[in-house]
Scaffold this motif. Structure first.
Motif, PDB file in Angstrom:
ATOM      1  N   LEU A  26      45.000  48.074  51.404  1.00 57.49           N
ATOM      2  CA  LEU A  26      43.780  47.565  50.787  1.00 57.49           C
ATOM      3  C   LEU A  26      44.082  46.325  49.953  1.00 57.49           C
ATOM      4  O   LEU A  26      43.344  45.335  49.988  1.00 57.49           O
ATOM      5  CB  LEU A  26      43.139  48.653  49.920  1.00 57.49           C
ATOM      6  N   ASP A  27      45.190  46.367  49.233  1.00 60.52           N
ATOM      7  CA  ASP A  27      45.603  45.192  48.457  1.00 60.52           C
ATOM      8  C   ASP A  27      45.877  44.002  49.379  1.00 60.52           C
ATOM      9  O   ASP A  27      45.567  42.843  49.041  1.00 60.52           O
ATOM     10  CB  ASP A  27      46.860  45.508  47.641  1.00 60.52           C
ATOM     11  N   GLN A  28      46.453  44.266  50.546  1.00 62.67           N
ATOM     12  CA  GLN A  28      46.733  43.193  51.497  1.00 62.67           C
ATOM     13  C   GLN A  28      45.432  42.588  52.040  1.00 62.67           C
ATOM     14  O   GLN A  28      45.340  41.373  52.243  1.00 62.67           O
ATOM     15  CB  GLN A  28      47.592  43.726  52.638  1.00 62.67           C
ATOM     16  N   LEU A  29      44.434  43.424  52.256  1.00 66.70           N
ATOM     17  CA  LEU A  29      43.137  42.931  52.725  1.00 66.70           C
ATOM     18  C   LEU A  29      42.479  42.042  51.665  1.00 66.70           C
ATOM     19  O   LEU A  29      41.912  40.988  51.989  1.00 66.70           O
ATOM     20  CB  LEU A  29      42.219  44.104  53.071  1.00 66.70           C
ATOM     21  N   ILE A  30      42.574  42.463  50.415  1.00 66.04           N
ATOM     22  CA  ILE A  30      42.000  41.662  49.329  1.00 66.04           C
ATOM     23  C   ILE A  30      42.739  40.337  49.206  1.00 66.04           C
ATOM     24  O   ILE A  30      42.134  39.281  48.998  1.00 66.04           O
ATOM     25  CB  ILE A  30      42.047  42.450  48.008  1.00 66.04           C
ATOM     26  N   ALA A  31      44.061  40.367  49.363  1.00 66.25           N
ATOM     27  CA  ALA A  31      44.855  39.140  49.297  1.00 66.25           C
ATOM     28  C   ALA A  31      44.489  38.195  50.435  1.00 66.25           C
ATOM     29  O   ALA A  31      44.417  36.967  50.247  1.00 66.25           O
ATOM     30  CB  ALA A  31      46.344  39.474  49.341  1.00 66.25           C
ATOM     31  N   ALA A  32      44.239  38.744  51.623  1.00 68.45           N
ATOM     32  CA  ALA A  32      43.837  37.912  52.764  1.00 68.45           C
ATOM     33  C   ALA A  32      42.483  37.274  52.496  1.00 68.45           C
ATOM     34  O   ALA A  32      42.262  36.094  52.819  1.00 68.45           O
ATOM     35  CB  ALA A  32      43.788  38.759  54.032  1.00 68.45           C
ATOM     36  N   ARG A  33      41.568  38.026  51.912  1.00 68.22           N
ATOM     37  CA  ARG A  33      40.257  37.474  51.540  1.00 68.22           C
ATOM     38  C   ARG A  33      40.421  36.339  50.545  1.00 68.22           C
ATOM     39  O   ARG A  33      39.780  35.289  50.665  1.00 68.22           O
ATOM     40  CB  ARG A  33      39.391  38.586  50.938  1.00 68.22           C
ATOM     41  N   GLU A  34      41.316  36.537  49.574  1.00 65.90           N
ATOM     42  CA  GLU A  34      41.564  35.507  48.567  1.00 65.90           C
ATOM     43  C   GLU A  34      42.109  34.230  49.200  1.00 65.90           C
ATOM     44  O   GLU A  34      41.700  33.117  48.849  1.00 65.90           O
ATOM     45  CB  GLU A  34      42.530  36.035  47.511  1.00 65.90           C
ATOM     46  N   ARG A  35      43.013  34.377  50.165  1.00 71.45           N
ATOM     47  CA  ARG A  35      43.581  33.194  50.833  1.00 71.45           C
ATOM     48  C   ARG A  35      42.503  32.438  51.601  1.00 71.45           C
ATOM     49  O   ARG A  35      42.449  31.205  51.569  1.00 71.45           O
ATOM     50  CB  ARG A  35      44.716  33.620  51.775  1.00 71.45           C
ATOM     51  N   ASP A  36      41.648  33.164  52.311  1.00 75.11           N
ATOM     52  CA  ASP A  36      40.576  32.512  53.063  1.00 75.11           C
ATOM     53  C   ASP A  36      39.627  31.777  52.126  1.00 75.11           C
ATOM     54  O   ASP A  36      39.185  30.650  52.411  1.00 75.11           O
ATOM     55  CB  ASP A  36      39.796  33.547  53.885  1.00 75.11           C
ATOM     56  N   GLN A  40      34.214  49.955  42.912  1.00 69.05           N
ATOM     57  CA  GLN A  40      35.061  50.910  43.637  1.00 69.05           C
ATOM     58  C   GLN A  40      36.512  50.454  43.655  1.00 69.05           C
ATOM     59  O   GLN A  40      37.434  51.266  43.647  1.00 69.05           O
ATOM     60  CB  GLN A  40      34.548  51.078  45.070  1.00 69.05           C
ATOM     61  N   CYS A  41      36.709  49.141  43.693  1.00 65.21           N
ATOM     62  CA  CYS A  41      38.065  48.585  43.752  1.00 65.21           C
ATOM     63  C   CYS A  41      38.111  47.316  42.920  1.00 65.21           C
ATOM     64  O   CYS A  41      37.645  46.260  43.360  1.00 65.21           O
ATOM     65  CB  CYS A  41      38.455  48.296  45.203  1.00 65.21           C
ATOM     66  N   GLN A  42      38.669  47.407  41.710  1.00 63.97           N
ATOM     67  CA  GLN A  42      38.671  46.256  40.815  1.00 63.97           C
ATOM     68  C   GLN A  42      39.657  45.179  41.235  1.00 63.97           C
ATOM     69  O   GLN A  42      39.764  44.137  40.588  1.00 63.97           O
ATOM     70  CB  GLN A  42      38.919  46.702  39.375  1.00 63.97           C
ATOM     71  N   GLY A  43      40.353  45.424  42.339  1.00 65.08           N
ATOM     72  CA  GLY A  43      41.206  44.373  42.887  1.00 65.08           C
ATOM     73  C   GLY A  43      40.403  43.142  43.253  1.00 65.08           C
ATOM     74  O   GLY A  43      40.921  42.020  43.211  1.00 65.08           O
ATOM     75  N   PHE A  44      39.117  43.318  43.606  1.00 72.14           N
ATOM     76  CA  PHE A  44      38.269  42.167  43.916  1.00 72.14           C
ATOM     77  C   PHE A  44      38.111  41.274  42.689  1.00 72.14           C
ATOM     78  O   PHE A  44      38.167  40.045  42.794  1.00 72.14           O
ATOM     79  CB  PHE A  44      36.892  42.629  44.404  1.00 72.14           C
ATOM     80  N   CYS A  45      37.905  41.876  41.521  1.00 72.39           N
ATOM     81  CA  CYS A  45      37.725  41.099  40.293  1.00 72.39           C
ATOM     82  C   CYS A  45      39.014  40.373  39.909  1.00 72.39           C
ATOM     83  O   CYS A  45      38.995  39.202  39.524  1.00 72.39           O
ATOM     84  CB  CYS A  45      37.271  42.011  39.157  1.00 72.39           C
ATOM     85  N   ARG A  46      40.137  41.078  40.004  1.00 74.24           N
ATOM     86  CA  ARG A  46      41.421  40.435  39.698  1.00 74.24           C
ATOM     87  C   ARG A  46      41.672  39.282  40.660  1.00 74.24           C
ATOM     88  O   ARG A  46      42.158  38.216  40.264  1.00 74.24           O
ATOM     89  CB  ARG A  46      42.559  41.455  39.794  1.00 74.24           C
ATOM     90  N   SER A  47      41.320  39.483  41.921  1.00 72.73           N
ATOM     91  CA  SER A  47      41.548  38.465  42.935  1.00 72.73           C
ATOM     92  C   SER A  47      40.715  37.221  42.663  1.00 72.73           C
ATOM     93  O   SER A  47      41.197  36.086  42.807  1.00 72.73           O
ATOM     94  CB  SER A  47      41.216  39.034  44.318  1.00 72.73           C
ATOM     95  N   GLU A  48      39.455  37.417  42.267  1.00 67.38           N
ATOM     96  CA  GLU A  48      38.600  36.251  42.027  1.00 67.38           C
ATOM     97  C   GLU A  48      39.052  35.461  40.807  1.00 67.38           C
ATOM     98  O   GLU A  48      39.024  34.229  40.815  1.00 67.38           O
ATOM     99  CB  GLU A  48      37.147  36.710  41.890  1.00 67.38           C
ATOM    100  N   LEU A  49      39.512  36.149  39.761  1.00 64.15           N
ATOM    101  CA  LEU A  49      40.046  35.444  38.598  1.00 64.15           C
ATOM    102  C   LEU A  49      41.277  34.638  38.994  1.00 64.15           C
ATOM    103  O   LEU A  49      41.432  33.469  38.612  1.00 64.15           O
ATOM    104  CB  LEU A  49      40.383  36.442  37.495  1.00 64.15           C
ATOM    105  N   GLN A  50      42.148  35.224  39.777  1.00 66.75           N
ATOM    106  CA  GLN A  50      43.336  34.531  40.253  1.00 66.75           C
ATOM    107  C   GLN A  50      42.970  33.345  41.135  1.00 66.75           C
ATOM    108  O   GLN A  50      43.589  32.277  41.064  1.00 66.75           O
ATOM    109  CB  GLN A  50      44.236  35.500  41.025  1.00 66.75           C
ATOM    110  N   LEU A  51      41.923  33.506  41.945  1.00 71.64           N
ATOM    111  CA  LEU A  51      41.460  32.424  42.813  1.00 71.64           C
ATOM    112  C   LEU A  51      41.014  31.228  41.987  1.00 71.64           C
ATOM    113  O   LEU A  51      41.387  30.082  42.284  1.00 71.64           O
ATOM    114  CB  LEU A  51      40.302  32.921  43.680  1.00 71.64           C
ATOM    115  N   PHE A  52      40.227  31.462  40.935  1.00 70.39           N
ATOM    116  CA  PHE A  52      39.761  30.361  40.089  1.00 70.39           C
ATOM    117  C   PHE A  52      40.944  29.640  39.448  1.00 70.39           C
ATOM    118  O   PHE A  52      40.972  28.405  39.374  1.00 70.39           O
ATOM    119  CB  PHE A  52      38.827  30.883  38.995  1.00 70.39           C
TER     120      PHE A  52
END
Length: 209
Positions: free
Chosen positions: A99-109, A167-179
């Motif tokens: 799941l973390d890998q999927l979120i990371a892939a979304r962040e890269r895209d 459900q998965c706060q990895g999305f929030c962490r990912s978006e902050l990292q993206l910015f």
């Protein structure tokens, strides 16, 4: 302005600016206070808004209007229930690491797509404005405000993926990292308000590091 259009503008004002008085809403929507009261009463009957009396010194209490849960539900949620189901199934079948890998892939895209749109922006203000425009296109009701000093606030009055993020706060962490990645090491990005921490919106303070 038709009644339906006025009602939608009132709902949008409450969503984007938070709880307000009928007089403030009337001014924002360019209607009479009486017209605002009539529309708000109708929306209250539909279960979309509610009001509390706020005491501010002597005199009559001030009535403040806000969206109900149903009112917030009028804004797009990107099929939150389905997203939650998929996240749960992905974690159960593939594991948390997958799941973390999927979120990371979304962040890269997103980094590639956002980076292309931000490339022509030169100043920090231009970059933050462009970022807000991108987020607004995705349903976040994003806008910017000037903050103290050389800082800007990126404000997101709605989160179209809130169900998934809860459900998965990895999305929030990912978006902050993206910015932070998009704006570079010379810029500080801090989340100052967070929907999942019981704030009414998400907000980011962006300033030269």
């Amino acid at each position: 302005m038709r009644g339906g259009q006025t009602a939608e503008r009132l709902l949008y004002q409450l969503k984007s600016r938070g709880p307000q008085s009928a007089a403030t809403l009337a001014a924002a929507c360019a209607i009479t206070p009486m017209g605002a009261h009539k529309q708000l009463q109708s929306l209250q009957e539909q279960g979309l808004v509610e009001a509390d009396d706020e005491i501010q010194g002597p005199g009559r209490p001030r009535r403040i209007w806000r969206l109900t849960e149903s009112g917030h539900g009028r804004f797009p949620d990107r099929h939150g229930e389905l997203a939650v189901q998929l996240i749960r199934q992905a974690a159960a079948v593939l594991g948390e690491q997958a799941l973390d890998q999927l979120i990371a892939a979304r962040e890269r895209d997103m980094a590639v797509a956002y980076g292309e749109r931000l490339r022509s922006a030169r100043s920090l203000q231009a970059k933050v404005q462009r970022l807000a425009e991108l987020r607004a296109e995705e349903g976040y009701l994003a806008r910017i405000e000037k903050a103290e000093g050389r800082a800007w606030l990126l404000i997101e009055d709605h989160c179209p993926i809130c169900a998934a993020a809860s459900q998965c706060q990895g999305f929030c962490r990912s978006e902050l990292q993206l910015f932070r990645e998009l704006l570079g090491p010379q810029v500080s990005v801090e989340r100052t308000e967070h929907l999942l921490a019981d704030a009414r919106r998400c907000a980011y303070r962006i300033a030269p590091a």
